[in-house]
Design a protein around this motif. Structure first.
Motif, PDB file in Angstrom:
ATOM      1  N   ARG A 251       0.828  -1.209   0.000  1.00  0.00           N
ATOM      2  CA  ARG A 251       0.000   0.000   0.000  1.00  0.00           C
ATOM      3  C   ARG A 251       0.866   1.266   0.000  1.00  0.00           C
ATOM      4  N   GLU A 252       1.820   1.331   0.907  1.00  0.00           N
ATOM      5  CA  GLU A 252       2.604   2.556   1.088  1.00  0.00           C
ATOM      6  C   GLU A 252       3.712   2.728   0.048  1.00  0.00           C
ATOM      7  N   ASP A 253       4.441   1.673  -0.249  1.00  0.00           N
ATOM      8  CA  ASP A 253       5.583   1.794  -1.154  1.00  0.00           C
ATOM      9  C   ASP A 253       5.196   1.688  -2.631  1.00  0.00           C
TER      10      ASP A 253
ATOM     11  N   ARG B  22      -5.140  -2.992  -7.791  1.00  0.00           N
ATOM     12  CA  ARG B  22      -5.230  -1.675  -8.416  1.00  0.00           C
ATOM     13  C   ARG B  22      -3.971  -0.893  -8.027  1.00  0.00           C
ATOM     14  N   GLN B  23      -3.391  -0.246  -9.035  1.00  0.00           N
ATOM     15  CA  GLN B  23      -2.225   0.610  -8.804  1.00  0.00           C
ATOM     16  C   GLN B  23      -2.364   1.820  -9.718  1.00  0.00           C
ATOM     17  N   HIS B  24      -2.380   3.004  -9.119  1.00  0.00           N
ATOM     18  CA  HIS B  24      -2.526   4.244  -9.891  1.00  0.00           C
ATOM     19  C   HIS B  24      -3.751   4.189 -10.807  1.00  0.00           C
TER      20      HIS B  24
ATOM     21  N   ASP C 122      -7.010  -2.844  -3.362  1.00  0.00           N
ATOM     22  CA  ASP C 122      -7.919  -3.860  -3.915  1.00  0.00           C
ATOM     23  C   ASP C 122      -7.177  -5.158  -4.249  1.00  0.00           C
ATOM     24  N   LEU C 123      -6.351  -5.601  -3.325  1.00  0.00           N
ATOM     25  CA  LEU C 123      -5.515  -6.785  -3.500  1.00  0.00           C
ATOM     26  C   LEU C 123      -6.361  -8.046  -3.369  1.00  0.00           C
ATOM     27  N   GLU C 124      -6.287  -8.915  -4.363  1.00  0.00           N
ATOM     28  CA  GLU C 124      -7.024 -10.182  -4.352  1.00  0.00           C
ATOM     29  C   GLU C 124      -6.152 -11.281  -4.933  1.00  0.00           C
ATOM     30  N   LYS C 125      -6.351 -12.487  -4.422  1.00  0.00           N
ATOM     31  CA  LYS C 125      -5.646 -13.636  -4.999  1.00  0.00           C
ATOM     32  C   LYS C 125      -6.670 -14.649  -5.483  1.00  0.00           C
TER      33      LYS C 125
END
Length: 93
Positions: free
Chosen positions: A38-40, A60-62, A45-48
């Motif tokens: 999350r921070e770095d 999700r990223q940016h 919305d992390l899912e496996k």
């Protein structure tokens, strides 16, 4: 830590925690890697998802949905190593 490495570490310890839900160290480590992601890396919305021969991590990223795949055998190795080590073979229910 590179994004792909952080995702793989999160996946491995997430698998351990799911197999051993009372394992506080696994839970704390999942939270640690979630925070790194999350921070770095601005991951949310992390899912496996487990498939036949791999795990797929979606996130999700940016404002973009992305995913990485990791071989199932590699992702489950940490759990396998923990289970095979007698000093860590405590009951976690």
């Amino acid at each position: 830590m590179q994004l792909k490495d952080a995702l793989f570490n999160w996946l491995q310890i997430q698998i351990v925690w799911e197999a051993r839900p009372s394992d506080r160290s696994a839970r704390d480590t999942v939270l640690f890697f979630t925070e790194i992601l999350r921070e770095d890396h601005q991951v949310s919305d992390l899912e496996k998802r487990e498939e036949e021969s791999e795990y797929v991590i979606s996130f999700r990223q940016h404002d973009e949905m992305l995913s990485y795949s990791f071989p199932k055998e590699a992702a489950e190795k940490l759990l396998s190593d923990i289970v095979s080590e007698p000093k860590y073979n405590q009951s976690f229910e």
